[in-house]
Design a protein around this motif. Structure first.
Motif, short mmCIF file in Angstrom:
data_model
loop_
_atom_site.label_atom_id
_atom_site.label_comp_id
_atom_site.label_asym_id
_atom_site.label_seq_id
_atom_site.Cartn_x
_atom_site.Cartn_y
_atom_site.Cartn_z
N PHE A 116 -12.88 -4.97 -4.97
CA PHE A 116 -12.68 -4.07 -6.06
C PHE A 116 -11.54 -4.46 -6.84
O PHE A 116 -10.74 -5.31 -6.47
CB PHE A 116 -12.52 -2.68 -5.49
CG PHE A 116 -13.65 -2.07 -4.81
CD1 PHE A 116 -14.38 -1.26 -5.38
CD2 PHE A 116 -13.68 -2.05 -3.41
CE1 PHE A 116 -15.55 -0.88 -4.81
CE2 PHE A 116 -14.60 -1.50 -2.56
CZ PHE A 116 -15.42 -0.72 -3.40
N THR A 175 -7.37 -0.33 1.16
CA THR A 175 -7.67 -0.77 -0.48
C THR A 175 -6.82 -2.11 -0.81
O THR A 175 -7.70 -2.59 -1.73
CB THR A 175 -6.89 0.41 -1.00
OG1 THR A 175 -7.41 1.94 -0.79
CG2 THR A 175 -7.02 0.28 -2.47
N ALA A 209 0.62 -1.39 0.09
CA ALA A 209 -0.19 -0.04 -0.12
C ALA A 209 0.84 1.28 -0.05
O ALA A 209 0.57 2.43 -0.59
CB ALA A 209 -0.92 0.11 1.34
N VAL A 227 -1.70 3.80 -1.81
CA VAL A 227 -3.09 3.77 -1.32
C VAL A 227 -3.06 3.46 0.18
O VAL A 227 -2.13 2.91 0.86
CB VAL A 227 -3.79 2.94 -2.07
CG1 VAL A 227 -3.82 3.34 -3.65
CG2 VAL A 227 -3.24 1.40 -2.08
N ARG A 273 -9.14 -4.84 0.36
CA ARG A 273 -10.44 -4.93 -0.69
C ARG A 273 -10.08 -5.61 -1.93
O ARG A 273 -10.76 -6.47 -2.43
CB ARG A 273 -11.03 -3.53 -0.71
CG ARG A 273 -11.94 -3.14 0.54
CD ARG A 273 -12.71 -1.95 0.08
NE ARG A 273 -12.19 -0.77 -0.42
CZ ARG A 273 -11.56 0.36 0.58
NH1 ARG A 273 -11.91 0.20 1.87
NH2 ARG A 273 -10.77 1.20 0.09
N TRP A 274 -8.82 -5.33 -2.64
CA TRP A 274 -8.64 -5.96 -3.74
C TRP A 274 -8.29 -7.35 -3.45
O TRP A 274 -8.84 -8.18 -4.48
CB TRP A 274 -7.10 -5.06 -4.34
CG TRP A 274 -7.54 -3.71 -4.71
CD1 TRP A 274 -8.57 -3.10 -4.99
CD2 TRP A 274 -6.07 -2.75 -4.87
NE1 TRP A 274 -8.12 -1.79 -5.46
CE2 TRP A 274 -6.76 -1.50 -5.44
CE3 TRP A 274 -5.09 -2.86 -4.83
CZ2 TRP A 274 -6.19 -0.36 -5.61
CZ3 TRP A 274 -3.99 -1.94 -5.13
CH2 TRP A 274 -4.60 -0.64 -5.50
N PRO A 292 -8.18 -3.15 -8.98
CA PRO A 292 -7.45 -1.85 -8.94
C PRO A 292 -7.69 -1.09 -10.36
O PRO A 292 -7.71 -1.57 -11.60
CB PRO A 292 -6.11 -2.26 -8.95
CG PRO A 292 -6.31 -3.58 -8.32
CD PRO A 292 -7.32 -4.36 -8.84
#
Length: 289
Positions: free
Chosen positions: A38, A29, A20, A25, A32-33, A40
């Motif tokens: 999500f 994040t 990160a 980020v 979550r990826w 990227p």
């Protein structure tokens, strides 16, 4: 994408927080990826690409591993073989022999025995797709063209390089070589082979240098469905998505491989300078005959 990220971190032995920080980020994040909430965005994947290049993380090997895993999930009935296809814009509707007429073996549907070259096709275009396909060769009229001068002249014919001798027996031989076939099995003209062939057609090297380069490069094999019957024997088994990160890494690998082969090819050119016949000399003999 989640498994790719996890493998990248495993190879690098880095934490989610370290990754990160590099990309710029939040830790959440990355989390979550990796949990597939999500995907990227391209900007983030470009940063991931820079991260992988800096540490020589073998993303193409990870991609090939994903494809191999997808292939193992496919159970084919007896008589069908698994092949690979890279499409610049994706396949819509029925499979048809609609590639450009000046492709290696004319208009057809091109499939690789290995994933390498079809992947290189797919990674170069933003709308491209990569497919696992199968083909049933039962009842298919097929010809195999070994790599060599006949193979090169057949490619020359389809690229319009033999028009000077149109109407000759020589021209007719290559015009008819695949005329009544549903499918061709032969070697792929990848970027490296394309350059060597071009040098031959332009008179920079002889047939002897060409053959030795082809032997050294060992291009992959491909099946080409030339007719509607040949195309009907093909079935799409699965589409394997390619992420932007993978496309970038595959392109970088291709450039590295091309650079690595340059010195080898130039060495063969030098060793075989003026040994054998040049393309124009071979065509000239046909015209005089």
């Amino acid at each position: 994408m989640n498994n790719i990220l996890k493998k990248i971190r495993r190879v690098r032995n880095s934490t989610q927080q370290e990754l990160a920080d590099y990309i710029g980020v939040a830790y959440a994040t990355i989390n979550r990826w990796e949990n597939e909430h999500f995907v990227p965005k391209e900007g983030a994947q470009k940063k991931l690409f820079e991260y992988c290049i800096a540490d020589q993380i073998p993303v193409p090997r990870i991609t090939h591993g994903r494809i191999e895993a997808a292939a193992k999930e496919i159970s084919l009935p007896e008589g069908r073989i698994l092949l690979y296809h890279g499409s610049k814009h994706g396949i819509e509707g029925e499979i048809m022999p609609v590639s450009h007429a000046h492709c290696d073996f004319g208009a057809g549907f091109y499939m690789g025995e290995q994933a390498g070259y079809p992947l290189s096709v797919a990674c170069g275009f933003p709308e491209s797709k990569f497919y696992l396909v199968s083909v049933n060769l039962s009842g298919i009229r097929m010809v195999e063209i070994p790599i060599g001068i006949d193979w090169a002249m057949l490619v020359a014919y389809h690229r319009g390089k033999l028009e000077k001798v149109k109407g000759s027996f020589f021209y007719g031989r290559y015009a008819s070589l695949t005329k009544h076939c549903d499918m061709v099995l032969s070697s792929i003209v990848d970027d490296q082979v394309f350059q060597v062939l071009d040098d031959f057609f332009l008179g920079r090297i002889t047939d002897m240098a060409l053959v030795k380069c082809l032997s050294a490069l060992k291009p992959e094999k491909q099946y080409v469905a030339l007719t509607e019957k040949g195309c009907k024997a093909v079935k799409i088994e699965k589409e394997v998505p390619l992420f932007y990160l993978e496309r970038l890494c595959l392109q970088a690998m291709g450039e590295e491989e091309r650079a690595g082969s340059i010195s080898m090819i130039e060495g063969i050119y030098e060793e075989n300078h003026a040994k054998g016949n040049y393309f124009d000399e071979m065509i000239g003999k046909v015209r005089r005959g």
